[in-house]
Design an enzyme around this catalytic site. Sequence first.
Site, mmCIF file in Angstrom:
data_model
loop_
_atom_site.group_PDB
_atom_site.id
_atom_site.type_symbol
_atom_site.label_atom_id
_atom_site.label_comp_id
_atom_site.label_asym_id
_atom_site.label_seq_id
_atom_site.Cartn_x
_atom_site.Cartn_y
_atom_site.Cartn_z
ATOM 1 N N ASP A 79 2.158 -0.244 11.745
ATOM 2 C CA ASP A 79 2.201 -1.492 12.520
ATOM 3 C C ASP A 79 3.509 -2.283 12.362
ATOM 4 O O ASP A 79 3.624 -3.398 12.858
ATOM 5 C CB ASP A 79 1.012 -2.395 12.129
ATOM 6 C CG ASP A 79 0.967 -2.702 10.640
ATOM 7 O OD1 ASP A 79 1.732 -2.083 9.872
ATOM 8 O OD2 ASP A 79 0.165 -3.563 10.242
ATOM 9 N N ASP B 60 -0.569 2.344 8.319
ATOM 10 C CA ASP B 60 -1.048 1.551 9.461
ATOM 11 C C ASP B 60 -0.132 1.661 10.688
ATOM 12 O O ASP B 60 -0.549 1.376 11.804
ATOM 13 C CB ASP B 60 -1.179 0.069 9.075
ATOM 14 C CG ASP B 60 -2.116 -0.143 7.906
ATOM 15 O OD1 ASP B 60 -2.912 0.762 7.612
ATOM 16 O OD2 ASP B 60 -2.043 -1.220 7.274
ATOM 17 N N ASP C 27 5.580 -4.750 6.070
ATOM 18 C CA ASP C 27 6.220 -6.015 6.454
ATOM 19 C C ASP C 27 6.208 -7.038 5.319
ATOM 20 O O ASP C 27 7.171 -7.803 5.164
ATOM 21 C CB ASP C 27 5.604 -6.587 7.729
ATOM 22 C CG ASP C 27 4.133 -6.926 7.571
ATOM 23 O OD1 ASP C 27 3.435 -6.199 6.842
ATOM 24 O OD2 ASP C 27 3.688 -7.916 8.178
ATOM 25 N N ARG D 249 -6.096 -1.592 8.666
ATOM 26 C CA ARG D 249 -6.164 -3.045 8.516
ATOM 27 C C ARG D 249 -6.411 -3.667 9.891
ATOM 28 O O ARG D 249 -7.421 -3.367 10.495
ATOM 29 C CB ARG D 249 -4.878 -3.594 7.890
ATOM 30 C CG ARG D 249 -5.129 -4.924 7.173
ATOM 31 C CD ARG D 249 -3.884 -5.447 6.520
ATOM 32 N NE ARG D 249 -3.473 -4.637 5.406
ATOM 33 C CZ ARG D 249 -2.961 -5.136 4.285
ATOM 34 N NH1 ARG D 249 -2.828 -6.439 4.152
ATOM 35 N NH2 ARG D 249 -2.571 -4.349 3.327
ATOM 36 N N ARG E 115 0.517 -4.985 -5.253
ATOM 37 C CA ARG E 115 0.682 -6.198 -4.455
ATOM 38 C C ARG E 115 0.883 -7.290 -5.506
ATOM 39 O O ARG E 115 0.090 -7.417 -6.435
ATOM 40 C CB ARG E 115 -0.558 -6.444 -3.608
ATOM 41 C CG ARG E 115 -0.890 -5.236 -2.707
ATOM 42 C CD ARG E 115 -1.837 -5.601 -1.594
ATOM 43 N NE ARG E 115 -2.495 -4.429 -1.010
ATOM 44 C CZ ARG E 115 -2.034 -3.717 0.010
ATOM 45 N NH1 ARG E 115 -0.893 -4.051 0.583
ATOM 46 N NH2 ARG E 115 -2.711 -2.687 0.486
ATOM 47 N N GLY F 293 0.839 -1.210 0.000
ATOM 48 C CA GLY F 293 0.000 0.000 0.000
ATOM 49 C C GLY F 293 0.863 1.245 0.000
ATOM 50 O O GLY F 293 1.849 1.314 0.728
ATOM 51 N N THR G 64 4.040 2.679 5.866
ATOM 52 C CA THR G 64 2.637 2.262 5.825
ATOM 53 C C THR G 64 1.829 3.185 6.717
ATOM 54 O O THR G 64 2.281 3.517 7.826
ATOM 55 C CB THR G 64 2.421 0.803 6.287
ATOM 56 O OG1 THR G 64 1.013 0.588 6.463
ATOM 57 C CG2 THR G 64 3.105 0.475 7.600
HETATM 58 P P1 ADP Z 1 3.047 -4.313 2.755
HETATM 59 O O1 ADP Z 1 4.438 -4.306 2.256
HETATM 60 O O2 ADP Z 1 2.458 -2.943 2.844
HETATM 61 O O3 ADP Z 1 2.891 -5.139 4.019
HETATM 62 P P2 ADP Z 1 1.856 -6.523 1.281
HETATM 63 O O4 ADP Z 1 1.693 -7.398 2.469
HETATM 64 O O5 ADP Z 1 0.767 -6.488 0.283
HETATM 65 O O6 ADP Z 1 2.113 -5.002 1.643
HETATM 66 O O7 ADP Z 1 3.205 -7.000 0.541
HETATM 67 C C1 ADP Z 1 3.673 -6.301 -0.604
HETATM 68 C C2 ADP Z 1 4.300 -7.289 -1.540
HETATM 69 O O8 ADP Z 1 5.453 -7.884 -0.941
HETATM 70 C C3 ADP Z 1 3.433 -8.476 -1.931
HETATM 71 O O9 ADP Z 1 2.538 -8.156 -2.955
HETATM 72 C C4 ADP Z 1 4.468 -9.472 -2.414
HETATM 73 O O10 ADP Z 1 4.919 -9.151 -3.710
HETATM 74 C C5 ADP Z 1 5.621 -9.205 -1.428
HETATM 75 N N1 ADP Z 1 5.522 -10.174 -0.322
HETATM 76 C C6 ADP Z 1 4.619 -10.214 0.664
HETATM 77 N N2 ADP Z 1 4.807 -11.259 1.475
HETATM 78 C C7 ADP Z 1 5.867 -11.935 0.969
HETATM 79 C C8 ADP Z 1 6.552 -13.145 1.331
HETATM 80 N N3 ADP Z 1 6.193 -13.865 2.392
HETATM 81 N N4 ADP Z 1 7.612 -13.510 0.573
HETATM 82 C C9 ADP Z 1 7.995 -12.797 -0.497
HETATM 83 N N5 ADP Z 1 7.378 -11.671 -0.895
HETATM 84 C C10 ADP Z 1 6.332 -11.242 -0.191
HETATM 85 O O1 F6P Z 2 -2.016 -1.197 4.570
HETATM 86 C C1 F6P Z 2 -2.509 0.049 4.200
HETATM 87 C C2 F6P Z 2 -3.987 -0.036 3.928
HETATM 88 O O2 F6P Z 2 -4.450 1.239 3.516
HETATM 89 C C3 F6P Z 2 -4.846 -0.556 5.092
HETATM 90 O O3 F6P Z 2 -5.078 0.452 6.065
HETATM 91 C C4 F6P Z 2 -6.065 -0.998 4.372
HETATM 92 O O4 F6P Z 2 -6.769 -1.997 5.089
HETATM 93 C C5 F6P Z 2 -5.504 -1.579 3.079
HETATM 94 O O5 F6P Z 2 -4.242 -0.971 2.889
HETATM 95 C C6 F6P Z 2 -6.348 -1.333 1.862
HETATM 96 O O6 F6P Z 2 -5.819 -2.052 0.834
HETATM 97 P P1 F6P Z 2 -6.283 -1.828 -0.694
HETATM 98 O O7 F6P Z 2 -5.756 -0.465 -1.092
HETATM 99 O O8 F6P Z 2 -5.618 -2.934 -1.413
HETATM 100 O O9 F6P Z 2 -7.772 -1.843 -0.709
#
Ligand code: ADP
Ligand code: F6P
Length: 332
Positions: free
Chosen positions: A129, A127, A103, A171, A72, A11, A125
């Site tokens: 978190d 969030d 994360d 989230r 993502r 995000g 982020t």
């Molecule tokens: P954020 O980085 O904000 O937590 P996401 O959880 O959507 O957002 O993760 C972003 C991207 O990082 C994912 O779309 C994926 O490409 C990569 N990613 C997430 N989890 C993993 C994982 N366990 N191993 C490798 N790549 C990951």
């Molecule tokens: O992680 C950031 C965030 O904006 C959360 O607060 C929210 O739940 C989520 O992303 C929304 O995701 P998307 O933009 O994929 O709907």
Amino acid sequence: MKKIAVITSGGDAPGMNAAIRAVTLKALHEGCQVFGVKKGYQGLITGEIVELTSFAVSEILHRGGTILFSTRCPEFKTEEGMKKAKKQLERLGIDGLVVIGGDGSFRGAMDLSKMGFAVVGIPATIDNDIGGTELSLGFDTAVNTALDAINKIRDTAISHERVYVIEVMGRNAEFIALYAGLAGAADAILIPEVEPDLDEVVFRVKNATAKGRGHSIVVVAEGLFGNPMSGRNTAESSAFKVGNYVMEKTGKDTRITILGHLQRGGSPSATDRILGTRFGAKAVEQLLSGDTEKMLGWNKNEITVAPLQEGIGKRNVLDLSLLSLADLLAVT
Ligand code: ADP
Ligand code: F6P
């Protein structure tokens, strides 16, 4: 190290552009060639990688979102996806990568590190978190955006003597709700960390009315009931569940507002611009020093460096005494 790339993933968050700008300008200053990976890990797989010049990053510090785009990308989690990404980095001879994200993005960065690429993570982020940092890039702006919305809603709530239930993002985290709720003098703040007591909310609304105040503001975290709908405005949203209950039990005219994605955009606050700038410059220093597989953080008023693992394995912990304070002030 001569070739450095920067990527934004997950995000988006206000201040990402500040970090991209600082990474680019600092790395150019150090004599490196700089690349920007577009569309998060998807662009790493497909090779959407462009050279970044000082001109490319001019006029972006004040802009929300990310000029590199973000996605993502489930494919990146697969062995096949990782292989493709490796090929692209090798094709361009990139030796170091700054990953700006949450994360999930850090997990991806860790995988790249295990494959031999130097990586440094910048926590970003709304969030807030991510473990290993008290503050993530974008959180300050998002809280102020939510607060601005609460202030505006308060005006009309007062005029019409209504109850407003306002749902904020986060989230499964509760930082935006607590901070915006506290700063916005909410009558009740409902967060996933604490079992929701809807009858207590009803009591506070009735109590406010009994004391001569016709309006009430209730701030609800989107993940209150465990299934954030991400501002998608469905009847499953936390705010609808709370709002319907309060309306039924108090008989008061109640309105529901889901702030949703407006909290992700907007010009970054001074705090996020400065944080992004400092994170960006420090990330380049880390890469050039060879001290990598690290994440940056903001702790006790300082930029800190910790193992990347901190941002993955741990979660930023909320100070629940702030909720107690908000509750105390709300019922007095
Ligand atoms: P954020 O980085 O904000 O937590 P996401 O959880 O959507 O957002 O993760 C972003 C991207 O990082 C994912 O779309 C994926 O490409 C990569 N990613 C997430 N989890 C993993 C994982 N366990 N191993 C490798 N790549 C990951
Ligand atoms: O992680 C950031 C965030 O904006 C959360 O607060 C929210 O739940 C989520 O992303 C929304 O995701 P998307 O933009 O994929 O709907």
